[in-house]
Design a protein around this motif. Sequence first.
Motif: not given
Length: 142
Positions: A12-20, A48-53, A68-76
């Motif tokens: 969800x965070x990588x999809x850009x879902x914002x916190x409530x 999200x990583x879609x905005x990063x390099x 974006x980078x695919x391995x979500x569990x390794x992303x911050x």
Amino acid sequence: MRVMVMVKATKASEAGVMPSEQLLADMGRYNEELVKAGVMLAGEGLHPTSKGVRVRFGGASRTVIDGPFTETKELVAGFWLWQVRSMDEAIEWVRRCPNPHADDCEIEIRPVFEADDFGEAFTPELRAQEERLRAQAAAGKK
């Protein structure tokens, strides 16, 4: 000791879902506790990583890789920099943290290197340079 506390990303965070609004309010109260206790040095959420390099190093070459980078569990997805007495204290603070995502997630805690950790390789000249750079960086913030 300083520690970097990293909130791991979720789908969800990588999809850009914002916190409530509720989560933002809960995190605001938690951050206020950290500041009042003298623990929090810095903290931010990350896009999200879609905005990063990433920049890949290979010898003298540098290659820029767009997200974006695919391995979500390794992303911050966000971080704090804390000053604590021990890893146990950092763990206790993280246990009190509101769940930063609607889904299950992880928070990683890692010690930050201090000058003494580098031993003799961190010469007095290098220490002086480091102190000078830190002072210049701090002065630039004001």
